[in-house]
Design an enzyme around this catalytic site. Structure first.
Site, PDB file in Angstrom:
ATOM      1  N   ASN A 209      -0.348   0.268   8.517  1.00 18.25           N
ATOM      2  CA  ASN A 209       0.926   0.180   9.384  1.00 18.25           C
ATOM      3  C   ASN A 209       0.731  -0.585  10.709  1.00 18.25           C
ATOM      4  O   ASN A 209      -0.695  -0.697  11.229  1.00 18.25           O
ATOM      5  CB  ASN A 209       1.668   1.449   9.442  1.00 18.25           C
ATOM      6  CG  ASN A 209       0.858   2.492  10.502  1.00 18.25           C
ATOM      7  OD1 ASN A 209       0.420   2.256  11.516  1.00 18.25           O
ATOM      8  ND2 ASN A 209       0.353   3.461   9.707  1.00 18.25           N
ATOM      9  N   ASP A 277       1.864   7.601   4.794  1.00 21.07           N
ATOM     10  CA  ASP A 277       2.604   8.648   4.089  1.00 21.07           C
ATOM     11  C   ASP A 277       1.817   8.804   2.762  1.00 21.07           C
ATOM     12  O   ASP A 277       2.016   9.888   2.018  1.00 21.07           O
ATOM     13  CB  ASP A 277       4.207   8.589   4.095  1.00 21.07           C
ATOM     14  CG  ASP A 277       4.875   8.782   5.319  1.00 21.07           C
ATOM     15  OD1 ASP A 277       4.331   9.708   5.887  1.00 21.07           O
ATOM     16  OD2 ASP A 277       5.754   8.174   5.379  1.00 21.07           O
ATOM     17  N   LYS A 287     -13.723  -4.457  -6.505  1.00 14.50           N
ATOM     18  CA  LYS A 287     -12.489  -5.162  -6.116  1.00 14.50           C
ATOM     19  C   LYS A 287     -11.772  -5.650  -7.222  1.00 14.50           C
ATOM     20  O   LYS A 287     -12.533  -6.114  -8.280  1.00 14.50           O
ATOM     21  CB  LYS A 287     -13.434  -6.707  -5.399  1.00 14.50           C
ATOM     22  CG  LYS A 287     -12.089  -7.476  -4.800  1.00 14.50           C
ATOM     23  CD  LYS A 287     -12.718  -8.646  -4.362  1.00 14.50           C
ATOM     24  CE  LYS A 287     -11.636  -9.701  -4.112  1.00 14.50           C
ATOM     25  NZ  LYS A 287     -11.931 -10.999  -3.630  1.00 14.50           N
ATOM     26  N   PRO A 304      -1.932  13.934   2.951  1.00 10.53           N
ATOM     27  CA  PRO A 304      -1.670  15.401   3.503  1.00 10.53           C
ATOM     28  C   PRO A 304      -1.116  15.231   4.809  1.00 10.53           C
ATOM     29  O   PRO A 304      -1.243  14.052   5.545  1.00 10.53           O
ATOM     30  CB  PRO A 304      -3.158  15.996   3.733  1.00 10.53           C
ATOM     31  CG  PRO A 304      -4.003  14.700   3.825  1.00 10.53           C
ATOM     32  CD  PRO A 304      -3.412  13.781   2.735  1.00 10.53           C
ATOM     33  N   ILE A 306      -1.045  15.986   8.603  1.00 12.82           N
ATOM     34  CA  ILE A 306      -2.067  16.690   9.202  1.00 12.82           C
ATOM     35  C   ILE A 306      -1.495  17.479  10.359  1.00 12.82           C
ATOM     36  O   ILE A 306      -1.826  18.672  10.559  1.00 12.82           O
ATOM     37  CB  ILE A 306      -2.758  15.514   9.902  1.00 12.82           C
ATOM     38  CG1 ILE A 306      -3.629  14.553   8.849  1.00 12.82           C
ATOM     39  CG2 ILE A 306      -3.857  15.999  10.968  1.00 12.82           C
ATOM     40  CD1 ILE A 306      -4.221  13.384   9.213  1.00 12.82           C
TER      41      ILE A 306
END
Ligand code: C5P
Length: 401
Positions: A209, A277, A287, A304, A306
């Site tokens: 992100n 997420d 690859k 998970p 955190i």
């Protein structure tokens, strides 16, 4: 505070200059010596006599004054202090600082100094929001110049918004903090997560992100500056390691969780990372190839959480703080998130397109705890970190009483 600390205070031309008189008093009360440089426009708002009386020193005003220069040359003046503070810092002086213009004593001292510089901007809201000013602030911050404020509120020009100079007591605190006087979090151990996570699809591809890590890194820097032993668990970012912080570099959410769980006896946890997420359940060890047989069948699995895992752990840190980046119903959703994750505070921010928060240098946050919601004005990310650190220190101080 040892009385060997000295500040060169540059007072530029803003109505907020009257607050500098109070700043000198606060610094004096803390044993910090102040020597003043007053710009020509600053002298329209406060007199050299008031500054001299409060600072107990001569006030320097002219670059080519024979008396000024024979007593103390401008190079020496710019280096005679431990810290240079520009308060109020007008849009004009900030623009000159950015450009390296040296056309009076104040700007010459700022260009010639080899000392750290702190600025407390003060200007009309439109001037503050102008792209030119925001650009100047960004460049100056990147050069390591410390920003204090500005605050949001009513202005002398009858407008309302960002641009009020930070209160003198707050600037004095920031100066004391800079000199390491407080070490408010000495003896505390803090863990901060920051940056994005990279979730491997195969050895060369990943899901990620746009998190820059700026806010998390700023929090780690501020906690360390306040004396906390600070561990920063960071996903991949372009940022330098903050000074005085132990950095553990990780890539995936699983690695980030493991690195966090490896740390024991924590007093403070701040989860500012933008953890993905989802991860790829069937990540390939080779690859993946375009083989003409259609699209790859990528299966997702949940990562998970955190923050929730650390908040629910048996031997949990006494203060755990999460961040919540939202694009709508920011506060409502953050209140729910605080409950769902089991953390103590949530720092919520609006990351809608147009706010410039994601990847930008400023942040408008709401701090949510069991008692309610605190709305903070739009602030530089370092300033958000500093205020959060002060709030954390206050929390521990109250708990001790
Ligand atoms: O659920 P959401 O991602 O909005 O929650 C944000 C908060 O939770 C942040 O503090 C973030 O660091 C933390 N978080 C986490 N692990 C995840 C997802 C979010 O620690 N997997």
């Amino acid at each position: 505070m040892s009385d060997s600390k000295r500040v060169l205070l540059i007072v530029a031309g803003s109505i907020a200059a009257y607050k500098s008189l109070e700043l000198i008093r606060f610094l004096g009360a803390r044993g910090i010596a102040v020597r003043c440089v007053l710009t020509k426009s600053g002298a329209e708002f406060v007199t050299p006599l008031s500054l001299a009386a409060l600072s107990n020193d001569k006030v320097y005003t002219h670059l080519f004054s024979l008396t000024d220069e024979s007593e103390m040359g401008h190079i020496q003046l710019s280096r005679s202090a431990d810290l240079v503070v520009v308060a109020p810092a007008t849009a004009d002086i900030l623009a000159k600082m950015r450009a390296g213009i040296a056309d009076d004593l104040a700007t010459t001292a700022l260009l010639a100094t080899d000392k750290p510089v702190m600025v407390a901007p003060a200007m009309n809201v439109r001037m503050w929001e102008h792209k030119a000013t925001q650009d100047n602030i960004r460049v100056l911050t990147e050069r390591g110049i410390m920003m204090i404020g500005p605050d949001e509120g009513p202005m002398a020009c009858n407008e309302f918004g960002m641009g009020r100079m930070a209160e003198p007591a707050y600037i004095a605190e920031a100066i004391e903090d800079f000199f390491g006087a407080h070490q408010r979090l000495k003896g505390k151990r803090a863990l901060v997560t920051s940056g994005p996570t990279y979730e491997a699809i195969d050895p060369v591809r990943y899901i990620a992100n746009h998190s820059s890590g700026k806010q998390g890194h700023a929090v780690a820097r501020a906690l360390a500056a306040a004396g906390a032993e600070t561990i920063l668990v960071s996903g991949p970012t372009q940022l330098p390691n903050p000074a005085g912080v132990t950095v553990r570099n990780v890539k995936s959410a699983d690695e980030m969780l493991a690195a966090c769980q490896a740390e024991q006896s924590l007093d403070i946890v701040v989860c500012a990372a933008a953890v993905a997420d989802w991860k790829i359940k069937n990540a390939s060890t080779q690859k993946m190839k375009k083989n003409g047989k259609g699209l790859p069948d990528l299966e997702l699995a949940e990562n998970p959480d955190i923050l929730a895992t650390l908040s629910r752990a048996n031997k949990r840190a006494p203060l755990i703080i999460g961040f919540a980046a939202e694009t709508e119903k920011v506060v409502e959703q953050a209140i729910e998130k605080r409950k769902a994750k089991g953390c103590d505070w949530i720092v919520a921010n609006d990351v809608s397109p147009g706010t410039g928060t994601f990847g930008g240098d400023a942040n408008t946050v709401h701090v949510i705890d069991g008692a309610g919601v605190e709305n903070w004005p739009r602030l530089d990310k370092d300033e958000v970190a500093r205020r959060l650190t002060l709030r954390i220190a206050d929390h521990f101080k109250k708990a001790e009483v």
